[in-house]
Design an enzyme around this catalytic site. Structure first.
Site, mmCIF file in Angstrom:
data_model
loop_
_atom_site.group_PDB
_atom_site.id
_atom_site.type_symbol
_atom_site.label_atom_id
_atom_site.label_comp_id
_atom_site.label_asym_id
_atom_site.label_seq_id
_atom_site.Cartn_x
_atom_site.Cartn_y
_atom_site.Cartn_z
ATOM 1 C CD GLU A 199 -9.305 3.456 -2.563
ATOM 2 O OE1 GLU A 199 -9.970 2.111 -3.123
ATOM 3 O OE2 GLU A 199 -8.064 3.153 -2.364
ATOM 4 C CD GLN A 200 -3.527 8.277 -0.740
ATOM 5 O OE1 GLN A 200 -2.867 9.032 -0.506
ATOM 6 N NE2 GLN A 200 -2.624 7.170 -1.043
ATOM 7 C CG HIS A 219 -2.140 -0.936 1.048
ATOM 8 N ND1 HIS A 219 -1.994 -2.555 0.971
ATOM 9 C CD2 HIS A 219 -3.245 -0.769 0.778
ATOM 10 C CE1 HIS A 219 -3.013 -2.925 0.853
ATOM 11 N NE2 HIS A 219 -4.048 -2.032 0.717
ATOM 12 N N PRO A 220 0.567 2.152 -0.803
ATOM 13 C CG PRO A 220 -0.802 3.635 -2.141
ATOM 14 C CD PRO A 220 -0.889 2.399 -1.712
ATOM 15 C CB ALA A 254 -8.875 6.940 1.975
ATOM 16 C CG PHE A 309 -1.447 4.547 9.224
ATOM 17 C CD1 PHE A 309 -2.077 3.923 10.425
ATOM 18 C CD2 PHE A 309 -2.277 5.457 8.510
ATOM 19 C CE1 PHE A 309 -3.312 4.199 10.709
ATOM 20 C CE2 PHE A 309 -3.649 5.989 9.104
ATOM 21 C CZ PHE A 309 -4.303 5.151 10.266
ATOM 22 C CB VAL A 310 -3.286 0.252 5.671
ATOM 23 C CG1 VAL A 310 -4.226 -0.073 4.611
ATOM 24 C CG2 VAL A 310 -1.770 -0.138 4.785
ATOM 25 C CB ILE A 311 -6.782 4.073 7.704
ATOM 26 C CG1 ILE A 311 -8.119 4.361 8.358
ATOM 27 C CG2 ILE A 311 -6.318 5.440 6.868
ATOM 28 C CD1 ILE A 311 -7.937 5.125 9.466
HETATM 29 N N1 LIG Z 1 -1.878 3.878 3.175
HETATM 30 C C1 LIG Z 1 -3.301 3.630 2.919
HETATM 31 O O1 LIG Z 1 -3.952 3.352 3.762
HETATM 32 N N2 LIG Z 1 -3.329 3.528 1.589
HETATM 33 C C2 LIG Z 1 -4.769 3.725 1.053
HETATM 34 N N3 LIG Z 1 -6.006 3.711 1.917
HETATM 35 C C3 LIG Z 1 -6.946 3.703 0.857
HETATM 36 O O2 LIG Z 1 -7.827 3.655 1.148
HETATM 37 N N4 LIG Z 1 -6.339 3.605 -0.213
HETATM 38 C C4 LIG Z 1 -4.929 3.807 -0.286
HETATM 39 O O3 LIG Z 1 -4.339 3.909 -1.162
#
Ligand SMILES: NC(=O)NC1NC(=O)NC1=O
Length: 174
Positions: free
Chosen positions: A87-88, A67-68, A123, A119-121
């Site tokens: 998403e971002q 994940h970025p 978005a 950290f992943v969430i």
């Molecule tokens: N790091 C991270 O959470 N990346 C992401 N979250 C999301 O919903 N899209 C993403 O690229």
């Protein structure tokens, strides 16, 4: 596209359509294809979720590493995947003040240094204030807690991506 159309897809078309429902992990889609037919969208989602749950902890961390960063280098360079960019942007990550960008970058680095994955969430289910708060709080957690939390977020992202592909008339409709 309804579920019978999904079940009729060749391996190549299935991976081309669903290959990024877990960010940059087409191998998951490729593996799950062999579990068809799926009785519903929920069944397809459950197959992906089960596959992820069956991975060793190192595999789960590998998924997180695909994940970025939020508001990170890929966003600034325009190298995010289409899904991630949308998403971002939806969470305002492309419209941070310079102070927020700096805070985000600093916390992302602290987080990665502590845990060895980003950290992943999800978005699309959060706004920027929420994301910054959760990132800051997460830096205090234990590694196993964060690994599990991050993987649950990956599943939320996956669910919304699947819904976009299956429940709308988007450009991805076959
Ligand atoms: N790091 C991270 O959470 N990346 C992401 N979250 C999301 O919903 N899209 C993403 O690229």
């Amino acid at each position: 596209m309804d579920i019978s159309a999904v079940n009729a897809l060749s391996y190549e078309d299935f991976v081309n359509t669903f290959g990024n429902v877990v960010e940059k992990c087409p191998v998951i889609t490729a593996a799950v294809w062999s579990r068809r037919p799926f009785v519903s969208l929920n069944a397809l989602e459950a197959a992906i979720s089960d596959f992820i749950d069956e991975l060793p902890e190192s595999g789960k961390e590998g998924i997180l590493r695909c994940h970025p960063d939020l508001a990170g280098r890929d966003l600034q360079r325009g190298t995010l995947t289409r899904e991630s960019r949308q998403e971002q942007a939806g969470a305002g990550m492309d419209a941070l003040t310079s102070g927020e960008t700096e805070r985000m970058a600093r916390l992302n680095e602290v987080y990665k240094k502590r845990f060895g994955f980003p950290f992943v969430i999800c978005a699309r289910m959060n706004d920027k204030a929420n994301i910054l708060r959760q990132l800051s709080e997460s830096c205090q957690n234990e590694r196993a807690v964060e690994r599990a939390r991050g993987i649950e977020e990956v599943k939320k992202i996956c669910r919304l991506r699947l819904q976009s592909l299956l429940l709308t008339d988007g450009a991805n409709k076959l």
